[in-house]
Scaffold this active site. Structure first.
Site, PDB file in Angstrom:
ATOM      1  N   LYS A 191      36.569  37.901  40.912  1.00 33.60           N
ATOM      2  CA  LYS A 191      35.587  38.768  41.244  1.00 33.60           C
ATOM      3  C   LYS A 191      34.245  38.890  40.603  1.00 33.60           C
ATOM      4  CE  LYS A 191      38.775  42.225  43.715  1.00 33.60           C
ATOM      5  NZ  LYS A 191      38.465  41.989  44.994  1.00 33.60           N
ATOM      6  N   ARG A 208      47.938  40.249  50.810  1.00 36.25           N
ATOM      7  CA  ARG A 208      48.735  39.947  51.910  1.00 36.25           C
ATOM      8  C   ARG A 208      49.750  38.927  51.518  1.00 36.25           C
ATOM      9  NH1 ARG A 208      43.611  36.757  54.428  1.00 36.25           N
ATOM     10  NH2 ARG A 208      42.698  38.735  53.384  1.00 36.25           N
TER      11      ARG A 208
END
Length: 467
Positions: free
Chosen positions: A245, A319
């Protein structure tokens, strides 16, 4: 939390508080009437009475009188009081139980301070002046359990990642469960996670190994109770992994276990309220770090159910770990209902803003029930579609699916997770945006909001024990 109690009489040594439009006895009543405080929910007008008793009177707007208005009033009142101030709130004779629950929740939630903050705790108290406290005791107990759960979820989420390793978070669950009868905890680690390929992959880059926590509440005396499984994403810090990130997107990633915090807190509240429904919280806990052992884009991951996912973005790790937890629930627990909460995608904020979670479910009745619970609790959500033709975006040449295809991010994440719920009724809440508040707002304080805990408690409280 500071104490809230009931009393039958006003005490002139305390600060008096009255809802807008209500009256008070004696000369102070005329002053309050002349003051004409705003009736807008959350507005507070202060009447100073130096050298007289009571020395201060607050007029609080409650709006249309629904619970949300009382909650907003409670939040505004606690911010208008000094930390050591003792106050009484005179309620109308016909006040509903929801008024007490809303007021108490607003008072306690807005008074929250993270435990490491330097400001001292509140030493003041609040009393509700009512003629018959027995009519309101249940509402106050519900408010206390809800606020306790929200405070815990906020504490866990606000804790810095330097302290909040997967092992530390698992230990907090064990410690909290030990204080309540009817709860059991199982913590899996090391070789016990052999089948949890997604969890091991995401946690493999960190010096703090992953954990899988199963927290269960079983109501005593209820034969074959309805079984609800709550699954919460528990990434204790998210660097993005090799798909790292940027700095601004990473600095708040201690909050990436907000879903786990909510389901843990709600399950503890189910025990506190002795709800007649079996509740199991599953939290896959890992730190998504950057190192030579971190999982890579292009890796193929084998999940708990034996299916495979091609990792196309290591910053879409949530996920990956949730897939294992959902598959575990479907195979091992065979629940009646699964609710999944996750700080999953930035697309949630793009689509719905900072205060609203994205809701996905193929069961419209369940979706409506969750929305109603969220409205009652003061937590917003909006149901989004899962177009079947978007499933084509998930196709992989080397695995059963890819993890992070192009397209609408929150919707694609929901479609990815859909494969792992099995045949049970389910709903998924993408609550990344509302899990954090940049400033105090109503019953929210700056920082972690504990989003989801209040909604889950409301929803679970509507269920009876029968299947």
């Amino acid at each position: 939390m500071f104490p809230i109690a009931f009393t039958e009489a006003l005490d002139e040594q305390r600060t008096w508080i009255v809802p807008a439009g209500e009256t008070l006895p004696g000369d102070v009543g005329a002053e309050v009437t002349a003051l004409s405080g705003s009736s807008k929910a959350g507005d507070v007008t202060v009447l100073q009475r130096p050298s007289r008793r009571p020395a201060r009177v607050l007029v609080a707007g409650v709006g249309d009188g629904h619970e949300a208005g009382w909650r907003a009033a409670g939040a505004a009142i606690v911010r208008a009081l000094d930390d050591d101030e003792h106050a009484q709130i005179r309620l109308p004779d016909d006040a509903p139980e929801a008024a007490v629950r809303g007021l108490a929740e607003g008072l306690w939630l807005a008074a929250y301070r993270y435990r490491s903050a330097p400001r001292p705790p509140r030493t003041g108290t609040v009393e509700f002046v009512v003629s018959d406290s027995s009519a309101y005791a249940h509402g106050l107990a519900q408010a206390h359990a809800t606020a306790t759960a929200a405070w815990l979820a906020r504490d866990l989420t606000n804790t810095p990642a330097s302290e909040k390793t997967p092992a530390w978070l698992a230990d907090q669950v064990v410690a909290e469960a030990a204080t309540r009868p009817g709860l059991t905890v199982t913590v899996l680690a090391g070789d016990q996670l052999e089948r949890f390929g997604g969890l091991r992959a995401v946690g493999g880059g960190s010096v703090s190994p992953p954990r899988f926590v199963e927290l269960s509440w079983t109501p005593p005396g209820v034969e074959s109770p309805r079984h609800v499984v709550l699954v919460g994403k528990g990434i204790t810090f998210d660097t993005g992994g090799i798909s790292i990130k940027p700095r601004d997107a990473m600095k708040l990633m201690k909050k990436d276990m907000g879903g786990a915090a909510a389901v843990i807190a709600a399950t503890l509240a189910a025990a506190d309220l002795s709800l007649p429904v079996r509740v199991t919280a599953l939290t896959p806990l890992a730190e998504n770090a950057v190192s030579g052992s971190a999982f890579r884009p292009g890796d193929v991951i084998t999940h708990y159910d034996g299916s495979t996912s091609e990792n196309t973005n290591s910053d879409a790790e949530g996920r990956i770990v949730l897939a294992d937890a959902l598959a575990y629930a479907a195979e091992r627990l065979r629940p009646d209902l699964v609710l999944n909460l996750a700080t999953l995608t930035g697309a949630n904020a793009v689509a719905l803003g900072k205060r609203t979670a994205a809701l996905y479910s193929p069961d419209d009745a369940l979706a409506q029930a969750l929305k109603a619970a969220g409205t009652a609790a003061g937590e917003q959500m909006w149901q989004l579609p899962m177009p079947t033709d978007y499933v084509d975006y998930l196709r992989s040449d080397i695995a059963d699916r890819i993890s992070a295809p192009q397209g609408p991010g929150s919707v694609m994440a929901a479609l990815f997770l859909r494969d792992f719920f099995g045949d049970t009724t389910w709903a998924h809440l993408d609550m990344s945006a509302p899990s954090w508040a940049e400033s105090a707002d109503g019953e929210l304080t700056k920082g972690a909001t504990g989003w989801g805990a209040r909604t889950l408690i409301r929803y679970l409280s509507t269920l009876d024990g029968s299947q």
